[in-house]
Design an enzyme around this catalytic site. Sequence first.
Site, PDB file in Angstrom:
ATOM      1  N   GLY A   1      20.945  45.627-120.003  1.00  0.00           N
ATOM      2  CA  GLY A   1      20.479  44.784-118.907  1.00  0.00           C
ATOM      3  C   GLY A   1      19.597  45.591-117.962  1.00  0.00           C
ATOM      4  O   GLY A   1      18.969  46.561-118.373  1.00  0.00           O
ATOM      5  N   SER A   2      19.585  45.183-116.702  1.00  0.00           N
ATOM      6  CA  SER A   2      18.675  45.813-115.738  1.00  0.00           C
ATOM      7  C   SER A   2      19.218  47.147-115.251  1.00  0.00           C
ATOM      8  O   SER A   2      20.431  47.386-115.281  1.00  0.00           O
ATOM      9  CB  SER A   2      18.474  44.893-114.538  1.00  0.00           C
ATOM     10  OG  SER A   2      19.674  44.866-113.769  1.00  0.00           O
TER      11      SER A   2
ATOM     12  N   LYS B   1      19.312  48.065-112.216  1.00  0.00           N
ATOM     13  CA  LYS B   1      20.068  47.839-110.974  1.00  0.00           C
ATOM     14  C   LYS B   1      21.551  47.599-111.301  1.00  0.00           C
ATOM     15  O   LYS B   1      22.438  48.228-110.735  1.00  0.00           O
ATOM     16  CB  LYS B   1      19.463  46.639-110.237  1.00  0.00           C
ATOM     17  CG  LYS B   1      20.148  46.268-108.943  1.00  0.00           C
ATOM     18  CD  LYS B   1      19.321  45.205-108.203  1.00  0.00           C
ATOM     19  CE  LYS B   1      20.132  44.515-107.118  1.00  0.00           C
ATOM     20  NZ  LYS B   1      21.054  43.493-107.656  1.00  0.00           N
ATOM     21  N   VAL B   2      21.803  46.697-112.247  1.00  0.00           N
ATOM     22  CA  VAL B   2      23.190  46.422-112.637  1.00  0.00           C
ATOM     23  C   VAL B   2      23.756  47.620-113.405  1.00  0.00           C
ATOM     24  O   VAL B   2      24.918  47.990-113.248  1.00  0.00           O
ATOM     25  CB  VAL B   2      23.286  45.124-113.475  1.00  0.00           C
ATOM     26  CG1 VAL B   2      24.727  44.846-113.870  1.00  0.00           C
ATOM     27  CG2 VAL B   2      22.724  43.944-112.684  1.00  0.00           C
ATOM     28  N   GLY B   3      22.905  48.258-114.220  1.00  0.00           N
ATOM     29  CA  GLY B   3      23.337  49.427-114.996  1.00  0.00           C
ATOM     30  C   GLY B   3      23.861  50.545-114.112  1.00  0.00           C
ATOM     31  O   GLY B   3      24.847  51.215-114.441  1.00  0.00           O
TER      32      GLY B   3
ATOM     33  N   GLU C   1      21.797  50.593-121.971  1.00  0.00           N
ATOM     34  CA  GLU C   1      20.451  50.314-122.468  1.00  0.00           C
ATOM     35  C   GLU C   1      19.772  49.468-121.401  1.00  0.00           C
ATOM     36  O   GLU C   1      20.073  48.286-121.257  1.00  0.00           O
ATOM     37  CB  GLU C   1      20.529  49.560-123.800  1.00  0.00           C
ATOM     38  CG  GLU C   1      21.197  50.339-124.918  1.00  0.00           C
ATOM     39  CD  GLU C   1      20.388  51.559-125.369  1.00  0.00           C
ATOM     40  OE1 GLU C   1      19.158  51.573-125.128  1.00  0.00           O
ATOM     41  OE2 GLU C   1      20.980  52.484-125.947  1.00  0.00           O
TER      42      GLU C   1
ATOM     43  N   CYS D   1      12.537  44.630-122.877  1.00  0.00           N
ATOM     44  CA  CYS D   1      12.626  45.912-122.159  1.00  0.00           C
ATOM     45  C   CYS D   1      11.606  46.933-122.672  1.00  0.00           C
ATOM     46  O   CYS D   1      11.156  47.803-121.932  1.00  0.00           O
ATOM     47  CB  CYS D   1      14.039  46.481-122.268  1.00  0.00           C
ATOM     48  SG  CYS D   1      14.644  46.573-123.965  1.00  0.00           S
TER      49      CYS D   1
END
Length: 485
Positions: A231-232, A234-236, A253, A287
């Site tokens: 995912g993003s 920011k969330v990662g 990833e 991505c």
Amino acid sequence: MSHFTDLAHQYIDGEWKPGSGSWDIIDFNPYTGEKLASITVATVAEVDRAYRAAERAQTAWAETNPYTRRLVFERALRIIEDREEEISETIVAELGGTRLKAAFELHLAKEFLREAVQLALRPEGRILPSPVDGKENRVYRVPVGVVGVISPFNFPFLLSLKSVAPALALGNAVVLKPHQNTPICGGTLVAKVLEEAGLPAGLLNVVVTDIAEIGDALLTHPVPKVISFTGSDKVGRHVATVCAQHFKQAVLELGGNSALIVLDDADVDYAVDAAVFSRFVHQGQVCMAANRILVDRSLEAEFTEKFVAKVKTLRVGDPADPATHIGPLINSQQAESVSSLVDQTVAAGATALLHGTVDGNLVSPSVLTGLAADSPVLGQEIFGPVALIVPFDGEEEAVRIANDTPYGLSGAVHTGDVERGVRLARRVRTGMIHINDGTVHDEPIVPFGGEKQSGVGRLNGDSMVDSFTTQKWISIQHGRSRFPF
């Protein structure tokens, strides 16, 4: 769309049931706006049930002969081949993927399942020498236990399977949380295929829910040892932080801002084809997409003219129509944010050679040039059909611009001299980079992943063994040890 309603449940411990939350996640077709399904969210209690079921089922599964385990993935492969048309239609309806994109996603999903069959037999133990006489050191490869998988909305079927199948093949159990916008393709459809393929109950559980309902319960729960998140960034970053606090491994990833570099000796027509595909496949919601197209100044005029001409031929519209190149973005927030980003960039002085328009969730392509070196748009990931063309003078500047981003996922170099391309590619700080090709690639046995804010760890092939198993040292003293007291 009856199969949407059939799959609109939680899948916990082999049972299909509605969640017990007080609200529903509504699954929409992003092109027509049609409601496909509503799924009552899973609560913290259901996340706990899913993890406990996984924990119970995993012990016997780890002891199952790996030759037996792999039969599940052979059958799953046949099920996907038999239902390819139906799954393809589900991808088109749920995420607005074009026919071409659905075929691409299913092709890769099958390749990764073939690799999962092999992975079951991949872990090998070792015997290592010891400085102590009579001692035998055995190193065993054992499953980590339970893996939590959180998958994104852009390639949900592939990217869920890509972690789920290897984790299971290696003897683990899994709890999968798909993205709220793709609960079927990214979640319950994967469970249905594996259930029909004979995967024992409890080994794969799917919870369809949202952070608003469960907070960090999926990450902080004591059962999972590894969290595989796509995912993003920011969330990662949040996932990594929480995992570290709870002594869990995180495989991340994350997003990218890949550069496709066209050197002065490149085949311009071919580079244009590669760049157009790498930027606009799946509406740019990839991505690995070529976010920035860097062109040697000597080719800039020719490349730009041909690039714009080709982009103008792309058809925007109904993803179910095989002639469509560009379907809808996943939701209206994405469509609005991409469109306002283009407007802001043009207002700040960039030139729009094509200025995309918005119609519902359909966003037509934009091609921007004349960007200031410090333009914020150059440093970020754009999840939509926006191409940035940036000229450079010579290789040094190309490398400097390519590296001037917090991301490092993919990339490409176009040149008439392959080894020149490799020398330059080695200087770009990225996990993956391709010579004379596009930026969007994934293969079952190559290490897939990024540098910098594009992620931590690798997936695919031997990297799956590293990510989803752990090592255990067992020593045997064949003589007798002497103890000092």
